[in-house]
Design a protein around this motif. Structure first.
Motif, PDB file in Angstrom:
ATOM      1  N   SER A 199     -25.526  29.515  51.308  1.00  0.00           N
ATOM      2  CA  SER A 199     -26.971  29.376  51.451  1.00  0.00           C
ATOM      3  C   SER A 199     -27.419  29.382  52.908  1.00  0.00           C
ATOM      4  CB  SER A 199     -27.449  28.096  50.764  1.00  0.00           C
ATOM      5  OG  SER A 199     -26.896  26.967  51.417  1.00  0.00           O
ATOM      6  N   VAL A 200     -26.500  29.097  53.840  1.00  0.00           N
ATOM      7  CA  VAL A 200     -26.897  29.041  55.253  1.00  0.00           C
ATOM      8  C   VAL A 200     -26.232  30.108  56.118  1.00  0.00           C
ATOM      9  CG1 VAL A 200     -27.464  26.595  55.185  1.00  0.00           C
ATOM     10  CG2 VAL A 200     -25.140  27.313  55.769  1.00  0.00           C
ATOM     11  N   SER A 201     -25.334  30.916  55.563  1.00  0.00           N
ATOM     12  CA  SER A 201     -24.649  31.926  56.373  1.00  0.00           C
ATOM     13  C   SER A 201     -24.916  33.320  55.804  1.00  0.00           C
ATOM     14  CB  SER A 201     -23.150  31.656  56.424  1.00  0.00           C
ATOM     15  OG  SER A 201     -22.614  31.721  55.126  1.00  0.00           O
ATOM     16  N   SER A 202     -24.514  34.310  56.580  1.00  0.00           N
ATOM     17  CA  SER A 202     -24.755  35.695  56.167  1.00  0.00           C
ATOM     18  C   SER A 202     -23.679  36.152  55.181  1.00  0.00           C
ATOM     19  CB  SER A 202     -24.766  36.616  57.386  1.00  0.00           C
ATOM     20  OG  SER A 202     -23.478  36.679  57.946  1.00  0.00           O
ATOM     21  N   LEU A 203     -23.925  37.290  54.579  1.00  0.00           N
ATOM     22  CA  LEU A 203     -22.989  37.833  53.594  1.00  0.00           C
ATOM     23  C   LEU A 203     -21.658  38.208  54.240  1.00  0.00           C
ATOM     24  CD1 LEU A 203     -22.485  38.750  50.705  1.00  0.00           C
ATOM     25  CD2 LEU A 203     -23.432  40.972  51.318  1.00  0.00           C
ATOM     26  N   SER A 204     -21.717  38.753  55.460  1.00  0.00           N
ATOM     27  CA  SER A 204     -20.466  39.134  56.125  1.00  0.00           C
ATOM     28  C   SER A 204     -19.614  37.915  56.449  1.00  0.00           C
ATOM     29  CB  SER A 204     -20.759  39.933  57.392  1.00  0.00           C
ATOM     30  OG  SER A 204     -21.458  39.134  58.323  1.00  0.00           O
ATOM     31  N   GLN A 205     -20.236  36.805  56.825  1.00  0.00           N
ATOM     32  CA  GLN A 205     -19.473  35.585  57.093  1.00  0.00           C
ATOM     33  C   GLN A 205     -18.813  35.074  55.819  1.00  0.00           C
ATOM     34  OE1 GLN A 205     -22.547  33.161  58.799  1.00  0.00           O
ATOM     35  NE2 GLN A 205     -21.846  33.556  60.896  1.00  0.00           N
ATOM     36  N   MET A 206     -19.514  35.137  54.701  1.00  0.00           N
ATOM     37  CA  MET A 206     -18.939  34.701  53.423  1.00  0.00           C
ATOM     38  C   MET A 206     -17.804  35.622  53.005  1.00  0.00           C
ATOM     39  SD  MET A 206     -20.068  31.894  52.422  1.00  0.00           S
ATOM     40  CE  MET A 206     -19.260  31.927  50.853  1.00  0.00           C
ATOM     41  N   LEU A 207     -17.966  36.916  53.256  1.00  0.00           N
ATOM     42  CA  LEU A 207     -16.919  37.875  52.909  1.00  0.00           C
ATOM     43  C   LEU A 207     -15.657  37.611  53.736  1.00  0.00           C
ATOM     44  CD1 LEU A 207     -16.217  40.400  51.237  1.00  0.00           C
ATOM     45  CD2 LEU A 207     -16.962  41.749  53.196  1.00  0.00           C
ATOM     46  N   TYR A 208     -15.835  37.372  55.033  1.00  0.00           N
ATOM     47  CA  TYR A 208     -14.688  37.069  55.882  1.00  0.00           C
ATOM     48  C   TYR A 208     -14.023  35.757  55.472  1.00  0.00           C
ATOM     49  CZ  TYR A 208     -16.149  40.833  58.997  1.00  0.00           C
ATOM     50  OH  TYR A 208     -16.478  42.044  59.511  1.00  0.00           O
ATOM     51  N   ALA A 209     -14.820  34.770  55.107  1.00  0.00           N
ATOM     52  CA  ALA A 209     -14.255  33.490  54.667  1.00  0.00           C
ATOM     53  C   ALA A 209     -13.457  33.666  53.380  1.00  0.00           C
ATOM     54  CB  ALA A 209     -15.364  32.467  54.464  1.00  0.00           C
ATOM     55  N   PHE A 210     -13.995  34.464  52.437  1.00  0.00           N
ATOM     56  CA  PHE A 210     -13.283  34.686  51.187  1.00  0.00           C
ATOM     57  C   PHE A 210     -11.980  35.446  51.420  1.00  0.00           C
ATOM     58  CE2 PHE A 210     -12.277  37.360  47.537  1.00  0.00           C
ATOM     59  CZ  PHE A 210     -12.093  36.375  46.573  1.00  0.00           C
TER      60      PHE A 210
END
Length: 98
Positions: free
Chosen positions: A52-63
């Motif tokens: 909810s607070v980060s961008s899609l690319s950050q979530m993709l990298y985290a995953f």
């Protein structure tokens, strides 16, 4: 006498198959618990909050990072499990024939 020897070998094959099968079932259960710890439970809530607070690319990298780390963890745990039972298993070929 041949029939008796055949039945003994069948029993030994059955025991070896059951031992291997039960060991593999235990390995799969342990690895599924490890996967739930990485991708489910509290991690799911944290991932939703971070999304909810980060961008899609950050979530993709985290995953991708969590996925790669869990693959390493699962590989190491499988290797430890396999090396634990390897001396107890009967090999049909020597190590150098494989």
């Amino acid at each position: 006498m041949q029939a008796f020897n055949f039945s003994i070998s069948r029993v030994d094959e059955y025991r070896q198959f059951m031992t291997t099968g039960l060991a593999m079932m235990l390995l799969c259960l342990v690895q599924s618990v490890a996967a739930q710890r990485v991708f489910g439970g509290e991690e799911r809530v944290v991932a939703a909050r971070e999304a909810s607070v980060s961008s899609l690319s950050q979530m993709l990298y985290a995953f991708i990072g969590k996925d790669i780390t869990s693959l390493v963890e699962i590989t190491v745990l499988s290797l430890v499990f396999a090396l634990t039972y390897w001396p107890q298993s009967g090999l049909y070929a020597s190590l150098f024939d494989i």
